[in-house]
Write a protein that holds these residues in place. Structure first.
Motif, mmCIF file in Angstrom:
data_model
loop_
_atom_site.group_PDB
_atom_site.id
_atom_site.type_symbol
_atom_site.label_atom_id
_atom_site.label_comp_id
_atom_site.label_asym_id
_atom_site.label_seq_id
_atom_site.Cartn_x
_atom_site.Cartn_y
_atom_site.Cartn_z
ATOM 1 N N ARG A 1 -38.705 8.341 -11.820
ATOM 2 C CA ARG A 1 -39.422 9.622 -11.904
ATOM 3 C C ARG A 1 -39.729 9.989 -13.352
ATOM 4 N NH1 ARG A 1 -35.781 12.436 -9.743
ATOM 5 N NH2 ARG A 1 -35.004 13.631 -11.511
ATOM 6 N N LEU A 2 -38.802 9.720 -14.255
ATOM 7 C CA LEU A 2 -38.982 10.103 -15.655
ATOM 8 C C LEU A 2 -40.033 9.267 -16.372
ATOM 9 C CD1 LEU A 2 -35.259 10.767 -16.626
ATOM 10 C CD2 LEU A 2 -37.120 12.440 -16.619
ATOM 11 N N ARG A 3 -40.417 8.158 -15.781
ATOM 12 C CA ARG A 3 -41.483 7.338 -16.403
ATOM 13 C C ARG A 3 -42.866 7.911 -16.167
ATOM 14 N NH1 ARG A 3 -38.004 2.892 -14.921
ATOM 15 N NH2 ARG A 3 -39.074 2.613 -12.914
ATOM 16 N N GLN A 4 -42.968 8.898 -15.302
ATOM 17 C CA GLN A 4 -44.267 9.508 -15.033
ATOM 18 C C GLN A 4 -44.703 10.362 -16.233
ATOM 19 O OE1 GLN A 4 -43.866 11.730 -11.419
ATOM 20 N NE2 GLN A 4 -42.909 10.031 -10.314
ATOM 21 N N GLY B 1 -46.228 13.442 -18.346
ATOM 22 C CA GLY B 1 -46.276 14.879 -18.102
ATOM 23 C C GLY B 1 -47.535 15.516 -18.670
ATOM 24 N N GLN C 1 -34.637 16.661 -16.522
ATOM 25 C CA GLN C 1 -35.006 15.486 -15.732
ATOM 26 C C GLN C 1 -36.317 15.699 -14.966
ATOM 27 O OE1 GLN C 1 -31.763 16.802 -15.568
ATOM 28 N NE2 GLN C 1 -30.961 15.285 -17.008
ATOM 29 N N ASN C 2 -37.080 16.715 -15.347
ATOM 30 C CA ASN C 2 -38.350 16.996 -14.685
ATOM 31 C C ASN C 2 -39.489 16.607 -15.632
ATOM 32 O OD1 ASN C 2 -40.739 18.278 -13.684
ATOM 33 N ND2 ASN C 2 -39.479 19.679 -12.490
ATOM 34 N N PRO C 3 -40.229 15.541 -15.326
ATOM 35 C CA PRO C 3 -41.240 15.053 -16.264
ATOM 36 C C PRO C 3 -42.615 15.697 -16.111
ATOM 37 C CG PRO C 3 -41.101 13.544 -14.421
ATOM 38 C CD PRO C 3 -40.111 14.665 -14.143
ATOM 39 N N PHE D 1 -44.812 18.158 -20.156
ATOM 40 C CA PHE D 1 -44.346 17.526 -21.389
ATOM 41 C C PHE D 1 -43.550 18.524 -22.221
ATOM 42 C CE2 PHE D 1 -44.777 16.463 -25.872
ATOM 43 C CZ PHE D 1 -44.326 15.153 -25.882
ATOM 44 N N GLN D 2 -42.416 18.070 -22.721
ATOM 45 C CA GLN D 2 -41.520 18.925 -23.507
ATOM 46 C C GLN D 2 -41.557 18.493 -24.971
ATOM 47 O OE1 GLN D 2 -37.898 18.132 -21.343
ATOM 48 N NE2 GLN D 2 -38.842 18.757 -19.420
ATOM 49 N N ARG E 1 -36.496 18.828 -26.635
ATOM 50 C CA ARG E 1 -35.512 18.826 -25.554
ATOM 51 C C ARG E 1 -34.128 19.021 -26.150
ATOM 52 N NH1 ARG E 1 -39.436 15.136 -24.214
ATOM 53 N NH2 ARG E 1 -38.469 13.547 -25.520
ATOM 54 N N ARG F 1 -33.432 10.840 -25.071
ATOM 55 C CA ARG F 1 -34.619 11.706 -25.015
ATOM 56 C C ARG F 1 -34.394 13.042 -25.714
ATOM 57 N NH1 ARG F 1 -33.981 10.954 -19.818
ATOM 58 N NH2 ARG F 1 -34.078 13.175 -19.306
#
Length: 331
Positions: free
Chosen positions: A33-36, A38, A144-146, A149-150, A153, A184
């Motif tokens: 999921r984190l590879r998606q 943002g 953990q929510n991609p 974009f942050q 972090r 990250r």
């Protein structure tokens, strides 16, 4: 629900070992999921998150940083999932219309300070904030929510519990392995002393900021009365220990699960205890937000903030974030 005890045992024991295959699947799903990619908002986004299930002090940190941004004249808006709420979709929190069942207890606390949007879809929350004129965004959770974009972090760590037994859910409390999550992060915020040795698991280059919880003085509020303390937060012991450090020895300390929805039976029990001991009821603002309106007047809410070891450190962190230089060390 309460976290299983083996999550915070030295190695998790046989329970953690049995659940290791399930934990590996959970970690792989999170990594995928984190590879998606943002969505990049046109304004700075800062996420206050953690690596474990349960409370680590994220909301307290968001409130601290939001206060600082407001003092700078920034139009900060806050994004949160609204854990524990029953109403789905995107909502702009209105404390005069919404209660904890609508938006979650933390969202009510945040909305008392700054415009707050609850949504599992962080991009939808960000777009709503932009439409209302926000010039920067703080995320309460979402590490953990991609989806959004942050730009910065922050990894929030509870010094007492650290990373638990070091295993990923369901074998332990971790949402992802420490190494991948820490890689990250732009900085870590350790709240309290590092009793669990969490800092030994972080990369040496990661800036570490130190803070402790500073609880409002409850002694004047009690006016000599005994106290019954209750809390349904990530670690209720933090609240009870804070009272003891003030020299308050509660006649009873009643722990509940994090985000516990107080039932009429719970409230009857608490009122009975207060009557038997001639005591005042003490709780946290987060718990008070989940009480019926008529019960709140019968309970003292004791607020908590952050006391920074280096008072200038959070200001430097915000400077770097707003300048678009989150990689710069704060140490």
């Amino acid at each position: 629900m309460r976290a299983p005890r083996f999550w915070y045992a030295a190695d998790g024991g046989w329970s953690a070992r049995l659940l290791t295959p399930a934990a590996a699947l959970y970690a792989r799903a999170t990594a995928r999921r984190l590879r998606q990619p943002g969505w990049h908002a046109p304004i700075p986004v800062l996420c206050c998150g953690n690596l474990t299930a349960g409370g680590a002090g994220k909301t307290t940190l968001v409130l601290d940083l939001a206060t600082r941004l407001i003092a700078r004249g920034r139009r900060v808006h806050i994004l949160t999932r609204g854990y524990g709420r029953r109403r789905a979709g995107l909502l702009r929190v209105d404390p005069t219309r919404h209660d904890a069942t609508d938006v979650g207890d933390e969202a009510l606390l945040l909305a008392a300070l700054a415009p707050t949007h609850v949504s599992a879809d962080r991009v939808a929350g960000a777009r709503a904030a932009l439409a209302e004129g926000a010039d920067c965004l703080l995320m309460d959770d979402g590490f953990q929510n991609p989806g959004l974009f942050q730009d910065m972090r922050l990894l929030v760590i509870d010094g007492a519990s650290g990373f638990g037994n070091g295993h990923v859910i369901p074998a332990g409390p971790l949402r992802e392995p420490v190494a991948t999550g820490a890689a990250r992060a732009h900085a870590a915020i350790l709240i309290g002393d590092d009793h669990a040795g969490a800092l030994t698991h972080l990369p040496g280059h990661l800036p570490i900021l130190h803070a402790s919880l500073a609880m409002q003085d409850a002694t004047p509020l009690l006016a000599g009365r005994p106290a019954i303390a209750f809390a349904g937060i990530g670690r209720p012991e933090k609240f009870f220990d804070g009272l003891r450090r003030q020299g308050i020895a509660p006649a009873a300390c009643i722990p509940f699960a994090d985000h516990h929805p107080y039932t009429p039976r719970d409230l009857h029990r608490l009122r009975d205890l207060a009557t038997v001991h001639g005591a005042a009821l003490l709780t946290t603002p987060k718990d008070a937000a989940r009480l019926p309106t008529n019960m709140r007047a019968q309970v003292l809410s004791i607020g908590v903030g952050l006391a920074w070891t280096d008072p200038a450190a959070p200001e430097r962190l915000l400077d770097q974030w707003l300048a678009g230089r989150p990689e710069t060390s704060t140490s």
